[in-house]
Scaffold this motif. Sequence first.
Motif, mmCIF file in Angstrom:
data_model
loop_
_atom_site.group_PDB
_atom_site.id
_atom_site.type_symbol
_atom_site.label_atom_id
_atom_site.label_comp_id
_atom_site.label_asym_id
_atom_site.label_seq_id
_atom_site.Cartn_x
_atom_site.Cartn_y
_atom_site.Cartn_z
ATOM 1 N N LEU B 188 33.303 -11.475 31.187
ATOM 2 C CA LEU B 188 34.268 -12.810 31.113
ATOM 3 C C LEU B 188 34.586 -12.891 29.649
ATOM 4 C CD1 LEU B 188 33.551 -15.244 34.057
ATOM 5 C CD2 LEU B 188 35.561 -13.735 33.684
ATOM 6 N N LYS B 190 34.698 -10.893 27.541
ATOM 7 C CA LYS B 190 35.525 -9.970 26.874
ATOM 8 C C LYS B 190 37.058 -10.036 27.243
ATOM 9 C CE LYS B 190 32.384 -6.148 27.151
ATOM 10 N NZ LYS B 190 32.131 -4.766 27.999
ATOM 11 N N VAL B 191 37.102 -10.573 28.568
ATOM 12 C CA VAL B 191 38.288 -11.088 29.187
ATOM 13 C C VAL B 191 38.891 -12.041 28.292
ATOM 14 C CG1 VAL B 191 39.338 -12.022 30.985
ATOM 15 C CG2 VAL B 191 37.936 -10.154 31.536
ATOM 16 N N ALA B 192 37.974 -13.178 28.057
ATOM 17 C CA ALA B 192 38.415 -14.199 27.066
ATOM 18 C C ALA B 192 38.991 -13.909 25.819
ATOM 19 C CB ALA B 192 37.420 -15.391 27.257
ATOM 20 N N GLY B 193 38.704 -12.631 25.324
ATOM 21 C CA GLY B 193 39.308 -12.129 24.215
ATOM 22 C C GLY B 193 38.345 -12.317 22.957
ATOM 23 N N CYS B 194 37.321 -12.352 23.387
ATOM 24 C CA CYS B 194 35.881 -12.295 22.351
ATOM 25 C C CYS B 194 35.888 -11.022 21.491
ATOM 26 C CB CYS B 194 34.801 -12.671 22.810
ATOM 27 S SG CYS B 194 34.527 -14.602 23.509
ATOM 28 N N SER B 195 35.571 -10.834 20.371
ATOM 29 C CA SER B 195 35.191 -9.733 19.881
ATOM 30 C C SER B 195 33.805 -9.219 20.154
ATOM 31 C CB SER B 195 35.600 -9.786 18.270
ATOM 32 O OG SER B 195 34.423 -10.455 17.626
ATOM 33 N N ARG B 198 31.133 -11.289 18.320
ATOM 34 C CA ARG B 198 31.154 -12.538 18.827
ATOM 35 C C ARG B 198 30.212 -12.580 20.011
ATOM 36 N NH1 ARG B 198 32.876 -17.763 18.390
ATOM 37 N NH2 ARG B 198 32.781 -19.061 20.175
ATOM 38 N N HIS B 202 26.883 -14.339 19.598
ATOM 39 C CA HIS B 202 27.164 -15.869 20.232
ATOM 40 C C HIS B 202 26.941 -15.677 21.466
ATOM 41 C CE1 HIS B 202 29.470 -19.156 21.578
ATOM 42 N NE2 HIS B 202 28.977 -19.880 20.312
ATOM 43 N N HIS B 203 26.910 -14.674 22.337
ATOM 44 C CA HIS B 203 26.740 -14.756 23.924
ATOM 45 C C HIS B 203 25.057 -14.038 24.138
ATOM 46 C CE1 HIS B 203 30.226 -16.616 25.362
ATOM 47 N NE2 HIS B 203 31.052 -16.185 24.551
#
Lengths: 336, 294
Positions: B188, B190-195, B198, B202-203
């Motif tokens: 998700l 990735k879907v949200a557009g995180c690099s 990040r 961050h995750h």
Amino acid sequence: MTQMSGQPALLEVKNLRTYFRTRAGVAKAVDGVSFSLQQGRTLGIVGESGSGKSVTMMSIVRLIAKPAGRIESGEILFEGKDLLKLTDEEMRRIRGDQIAVVTQDPMTSLNPVYSIGNQLEEPLRLHQGIKTKSVLRDKVIAGLRRVGIPAPEMRVRSYPHQMSGGQRQRVVTAMALECHPSLLLCDEPTTALDVTVQMQVLRLLREIQREQRLSMIIVSHDLAVIARVCDDVAVMYAGRIVEKAGLVSLFENPSHPYTKALMRSLNGETDGKGRLHAIEGQPPDVRQIKRGCPFAPRCREAMDICTSEFPPEVVLSPNHTTSCWAVSAKIGSGPR
Amino acid sequence: MTQLSLDAGTPVSISSRIRTLLKRWPVGSIAILIVLLVLGVFAPFLEPHNPDTPQIMKAHRPPVFLGGTWDYVLGTDDLGRDNLSRLISGARISLLVGFAVVLGAGSIGTVLALLAGYFGGIVDIIISRMTEVFVAVPFLLVAIAVVGAVGASTTNLVLTLIFMTWAGYARVLRAEVLRLRELEFVKLAKVAGCSNMRILFHHILPNIVNPLVILATLQLGATIVIEASLNFLGLGVPAPQATWGGMLAAGKNYIGFQDSLVIIPAIAIFLVVLSINLLGDWLRLRLDPRFRQL
């Protein structure tokens, strides 16, 4: 799917092929899938496990596990642009903004170390560039309220483990809807939920879809789920779409032998000995599909040609197509 | 109005409270480690004598409990240096080396684990094979060779230890990253557009902090033992700086004549490493979900 009048489709998938290279050979998970989706409509994709429905969905947002998986060919036209031709950076800007995804497992779809408020802010920061803390908070709270989370002002500070499965699925839905996408992809959105909660989540999806004129694709193995929310249905088997139809048309008049078999097992009819109908045999291993129709070995109506050539699409009505030799023989356009 | 008083009528005795505390917290370990930390941090102020200045006339004084004087509580060594001061000075070195190594090796191991586990493919193959090689190398031999080649110094000791221990972190944490990578919140994100960066930092990183802390604690104990071994062999911190390993080495010549020279630093090493390991085990019970009682 429905080639209806004038209006261009929001999403048009043409001849999509996604293969996975494994040690045991090439798995043709999606093997020539085409469909289109109009603005404001909901398409359901049904099929057994391994029929390629989730892979089809993930191909649309280009999230196929590399390096094993690859989209081999095809076109995915979203608002006229071919998503497969975009750079990774351009794709990233579309994902989460214009196309959003709701995943299957609410237990793992939220990061356990951040509060849900914190996680819901992420897409807003990334796509809308909002930096102000108070604006973010307000938007997040509004988003949670829209998906029916009680007392969202309090809940933003909760962590995922403090919420139930149904609530988490609502949070995931809220996250997907934050940037007002025009296309929402739901991968088995209710499979991990218990039946009463399933109903609530489906109703929520339906309401939001109507309110916002959203286009949705819902992947499910559950025909009951599909029946509740979809306008159109595509039935997948072994990486191909075998039948596409409007919801009513499909349920009243299933034509492909596989669809018919699915319906029989759904209706709870029994076979005289009091046992439910099951489809004989196993779905084929997508690494070893031979020529012809993949359903042929399990099909009651199989003919010689079925094992040698994949049937072309037969149009039964403007809104109903199927790929089956037996059907085309019946309506007279027969094997050429 | 009724008042809720859940524990009315069950007065908790002080002794049973202490017992629960002892069961829940590794009180002994924490106490010993706090003493060690205080000694290490404030070493120069706590040493009663200069730990490195020889005073031959005062050599081989016994500790106070074996007939010595309070002036030299733990006695003096063969050069007349105060054992207590040297022990305190050595504590500082052990801590310094221990923390530097854990920090260095932990950071390198963690970053490599993130890269290998998340990106997979060729990156993973290279990092994993390197890890396996480093895990298989006989540590002490390499350390002897390295110090022989570049000379003994505290910096070289720390660098050698970092070089030899990062692989332990990389191996364990990579497995954890592999597991996390498949979870849907990563999809998700990735879907949200995180690099990728990040997502990694961050995750995923915050989700491997628990195993990292456990690993680092256990590694700290191991590092202190290895550091003592290398100092014992004369491959670590050069003399006259006092180290626990060096004290052991110097004292071994006087076994039978003045046993306390060996026994005292040995007890120090033993207590500290035991405390760290007990703390590490306790942390694992607390932080590792597989051990968590539901």
